[in-house]
Design a protein around this motif. Structure first.
Motif, PDB file in Angstrom:
ATOM      1  N   GLY A   1       0.786  -1.238  -0.005  1.00 37.84           N
ATOM      2  CA  GLY A   1      -0.165  -0.055  -0.175  1.00 37.84           C
ATOM      3  C   GLY A   1       0.915   1.194  -0.060  1.00 37.84           C
TER       4      GLY A   1
ATOM      5  N   SER B   1       1.014   4.195   1.730  1.00 36.68           N
ATOM      6  CA  SER B   1       1.403   4.744   2.932  1.00 36.68           C
ATOM      7  C   SER B   1       2.635   3.913   3.359  1.00 36.68           C
ATOM      8  N   GLY B   2       2.727   2.674   3.249  1.00 41.29           N
ATOM      9  CA  GLY B   2       3.610   1.804   3.868  1.00 41.29           C
ATOM     10  C   GLY B   2       4.901   1.957   2.933  1.00 41.29           C
TER      11      GLY B   2
ATOM     12  N   VAL C   1       5.751   4.773   0.930  1.00 41.97           N
ATOM     13  CA  VAL C   1       6.417   6.206   1.126  1.00 41.97           C
ATOM     14  C   VAL C   1       7.196   6.091   2.580  1.00 41.97           C
TER      15      VAL C   1
ATOM     16  N   TYR D   1      -0.140   7.370   8.223  1.00 40.78           N
ATOM     17  CA  TYR D   1      -1.574   6.694   8.173  1.00 40.78           C
ATOM     18  C   TYR D   1      -2.017   6.861   9.809  1.00 40.78           C
TER      19      TYR D   1
ATOM     20  N   HIS E   1      -2.390  10.364   4.615  1.00 43.84           N
ATOM     21  CA  HIS E   1      -1.961   9.460   3.205  1.00 43.84           C
ATOM     22  C   HIS E   1      -3.367   9.491   2.386  1.00 43.84           C
ATOM     23  N   GLY E   2      -4.446   9.385   2.898  1.00 42.30           N
ATOM     24  CA  GLY E   2      -5.691   9.325   2.036  1.00 42.30           C
ATOM     25  C   GLY E   2      -6.882   8.988   2.750  1.00 42.30           C
TER      26      GLY E   2
ATOM     27  N   ASP F   1      -7.198   7.432   5.403  1.00 40.77           N
ATOM     28  CA  ASP F   1      -7.240   7.771   6.911  1.00 40.77           C
ATOM     29  C   ASP F   1      -8.023   8.970   7.312  1.00 40.77           C
TER      30      ASP F   1
ATOM     31  N   ASN G   1      -3.499  -2.300  -4.258  1.00 36.30           N
ATOM     32  CA  ASN G   1      -3.877  -3.305  -3.374  1.00 36.30           C
ATOM     33  C   ASN G   1      -5.398  -3.893  -3.412  1.00 36.30           C
TER      34      ASN G   1
ATOM     35  N   ARG H   1      -8.373  -2.729  -3.580  1.00 36.29           N
ATOM     36  CA  ARG H   1      -9.664  -2.436  -2.789  1.00 36.29           C
ATOM     37  C   ARG H   1     -10.637  -1.700  -3.587  1.00 36.29           C
TER      38      ARG H   1
ATOM     39  N   VAL I   1     -12.022   0.983  -3.619  1.00 36.57           N
ATOM     40  CA  VAL I   1     -11.535   2.592  -3.984  1.00 36.57           C
ATOM     41  C   VAL I   1     -10.681   2.356  -5.241  1.00 36.57           C
ATOM     42  N   LYS I   2     -10.022   1.363  -5.508  1.00 36.76           N
ATOM     43  CA  LYS I   2      -9.320   1.289  -6.801  1.00 36.76           C
ATOM     44  C   LYS I   2     -10.043   1.142  -8.095  1.00 36.76           C
TER      45      LYS I   2
ATOM     46  N   ALA J   1      -5.687  10.241  -3.005  1.00 39.61           N
ATOM     47  CA  ALA J   1      -4.989  11.613  -2.575  1.00 39.61           C
ATOM     48  C   ALA J   1      -4.057  12.128  -3.469  1.00 39.61           C
ATOM     49  N   PHE J   2      -3.332  11.218  -4.053  1.00 36.94           N
ATOM     50  CA  PHE J   2      -2.180  11.658  -4.814  1.00 36.94           C
ATOM     51  C   PHE J   2      -2.050  10.663  -5.820  1.00 36.94           C
ATOM     52  N   GLY J   3      -1.708   9.419  -5.589  1.00 34.14           N
ATOM     53  CA  GLY J   3      -1.599   8.542  -7.024  1.00 34.14           C
ATOM     54  C   GLY J   3       0.000   8.041  -6.980  1.00 34.14           C
TER      55      GLY J   3
HETATM   56  O1  GMT Z   1      -5.547   4.065   0.438  1.00 37.62           O
HETATM   57  C1  GMT Z   1      -5.075   4.678   1.321  1.00 37.62           C
HETATM   58  O2  GMT Z   1      -5.398   5.877   1.830  1.00 37.62           O
HETATM   59  C2  GMT Z   1      -3.911   4.386   1.921  1.00 37.62           C
HETATM   60  C3  GMT Z   1      -2.786   4.467   1.328  1.00 37.62           C
HETATM   61  C4  GMT Z   1      -1.971   3.270   1.004  1.00 37.62           C
HETATM   62  O3  GMT Z   1      -1.594   2.670   2.084  1.00 37.62           O
HETATM   63  O4  GMT Z   1      -2.476   2.633   0.164  1.00 37.62           O
HETATM   64  O5  GMT Z   1      -2.556   5.092   0.028  1.00 37.62           O
HETATM   65  C5  GMT Z   1      -2.623   6.552  -0.047  1.00 37.62           C
HETATM   66  O6  GMT Z   1      -1.343   6.959   0.238  1.00 37.62           O
HETATM   67  C6  GMT Z   1      -0.505   6.988  -1.026  1.00 37.62           C
HETATM   68  C7  GMT Z   1       0.868   7.486  -0.522  1.00 37.62           C
HETATM   69  O7  GMT Z   1       0.728   8.602   0.031  1.00 37.62           O
HETATM   70  C8  GMT Z   1      -1.202   7.905  -2.030  1.00 37.62           C
HETATM   71  O8  GMT Z   1      -0.318   8.028  -3.101  1.00 37.62           O
HETATM   72  C9  GMT Z   1      -2.559   7.284  -2.407  1.00 37.62           C
HETATM   73  O9  GMT Z   1      -3.131   8.196  -3.309  1.00 37.62           O
HETATM   74  C10 GMT Z   1      -3.354   7.306  -1.344  1.00 37.62           C
HETATM   75  N1  GMT Z   1      -4.560   6.349  -1.618  1.00 37.62           N
HETATM   76  C11 GMT Z   1      -5.843   6.844  -1.694  1.00 37.62           C
HETATM   77  O10 GMT Z   1      -6.059   7.997  -1.407  1.00 37.62           O
HETATM   78  C12 GMT Z   1      -6.819   5.889  -2.067  1.00 37.62           C
END
Ligand code: GMT
Length: 372
Positions: free
Chosen positions: A24, A26-27, A29, A98, A125-126, A128, A203, A205, A207-208, A280-282
């Motif tokens: 995912g 956030s992990g 990054v 997160y 991150h998004g 959250d 991942n 989910r 939302v993807k 939130a970013f991509g």
């Molecule tokens: O889905 C999330 O919000 C959690 C996170 C993850 O752990 O997958 O994804 C988010 O964080 C990424 C790194 O900062 C962003 O690039 C993604 O856009 C963001 N995902 C969403 O907002 C769905």
């Protein structure tokens, strides 16, 4: 001498990073950030229930502390947050990725170690914020933990605005965009096969909107040949496999499951699909752009902060399969357009989101809360 605190000595700090260790954004990054900070001389301690997937614990100044959660017949839900807070207090440093439940665990750890100064920074991150945080069960605690953080960062202006809008927090939020290592993620035209390939990394989910990738491939194949690589795993993998069979494209889709080294796979493809409901970013799009692979993404969340439509990738409406497929077909069939967009994508990654530009922002943010 290295002091704890985030205790700081000279410009080097002892940094604890807590994140979800699974597949995912956030992990990823958090892990890449920790590795970069360690390479710059900081002492980095990862604290989580498992070792983050991209973490190389053989690297100097990188430490990993596992959070063990004991069970007991009374515990219908084992209290991970408490075990995490205890571990954070032992390790003594907190930088959390997160918000839920890492941020409130960091606050507990701070209170447990009041004799030492243990500030913490929460990086949003998004989901959250946009999904989980706004859920009634978590709203109050998420707002509280953000307000109690010594520093708050968000990975896009969109997420910053949503956080202020949803939670009415007055705390300043620093926007620090996602970043990419442009030495690792780079174009490799020699490895790009003749066969046109699309790739999706997530991942899986809801939302993807993973199923939209299959629908887009099906639509694209009405005009041109293409094969789709699906990288990752999650709840929507089964439904996506079923849909591929139903639409008669299963021979043209390969489900690769979770892969550690996407930087080796992406340069072997031509276009990245990111049909998300919300992003939130991509990060996946940024990694593709660094490899010179233009993304076809949805116009949602913070994605327009990264992709300039028609310049370094395409943006199309959520769920509009025809529009997304048309953009893919234009990239696969117009060589001049492809070359232009591929170079522009790489340029955007290099000039705006390279590790060397973004990591110092995190460093300064962390040093600021430590009072360095
Ligand atoms: O889905 C999330 O919000 C959690 C996170 C993850 O752990 O997958 O994804 C988010 O964080 C990424 C790194 O900062 C962003 O690039 C993604 O856009 C963001 N995902 C969403 O907002 C769905």
């Amino acid at each position: 001498m290295k002091r704890t605190c985030a205790e700081c000595y000279a410009a080097h700090v002892k940094i604890g990073i807590t994140c979800y260790p699974t597949y995912g954004g956030s992990g990823i990054v958090a892990t890449e950030l920790g590795l970069e900070l360690a390479s710059r001389g900081h002492e980095v301690h990862f604290i989580s229930y498992a070792s983050p997937i991209r973490l190389d614990t053989g690297v100097a100044r990188i430490h990993y502390h596992e959070v063990e959660v004991s069970t007991y017949p009374l515990f219908h839900y084992p209290p991970y947050c408490l075990a995490l807070a205890s571990r954070m207090a032992e390790v003594a440093a907190s930088y959390v990725h997160y918000a839920i439940p890492h941020s409130i665990a960091a606050l507990l750890a701070k209170q447990m170690t009041s004799s030492r100064r243990l500030p913490f920074v929460t990086t949003l991150h998004g989901t959250d914020i946009t999904l989980v945080g706004v859920d009634r069960s978590y709203f109050g605690i998420t707002k509280f933990s953000i307000e109690q953080s010594d520093g708050v960062t968000a990975i896009s202006r969109y997420l910053e605005a949503k956080t202020v809008d949803f939670f009415r927090v007055s705390k300043p939020i620093q926007v620090i965009h996602n970043f990419v290592n442009c030495d690792l993620y780079r174009p490799d035209p020699a490895r790009r096969p003749k066969e046109k390939r699309l790739i999706h990394v997530s991942n899986f989910r809801p939302v993807k909107r993973v199923l939209d990738c299959i629908r887009v491939l099906h639509e694209v194949r009405r005009s041109t040949d293409a094969h789709l690589l699906m990288v990752g795993d999650g709840p929507d993998r089964g439904p996506a496999e079923t849909l591929a069979r139903e639409l008669g494209v299963s021979a043209h889709v390969t489900f690769l499951g979770k892969r550690d080294h996407v930087e080796r796979l992406i340069p072997e493809t031509h276009v990245l699909l990111l049909p998300s409901e919300m992003e939130a970013f991509g990060l996946a799009a940024l990694e593709a752009m660094a490899c010179g692979v233009p993304p076809v993404a949805t116009l949602t969340g913070g994605v327009p902060e990264l992709i300039t439509d028609g310049v370094d990738g395409f943006l199309a409406p959520i769920g509009d399969i025809a529009a997304q497929a048309a953009r893919v077909v234009s990239l696969l069939t117009d060589d001049a357009l492809y070359a232009r967009m591929s170079s522009a994508a790489r340029r955007t990654a290099e000039t705006r989101y390279a590790t060397s530009m973004i990591i110092p922002l995190y460093e300064r943010c962390y040093e600021a809360v430590c009072g360095v």
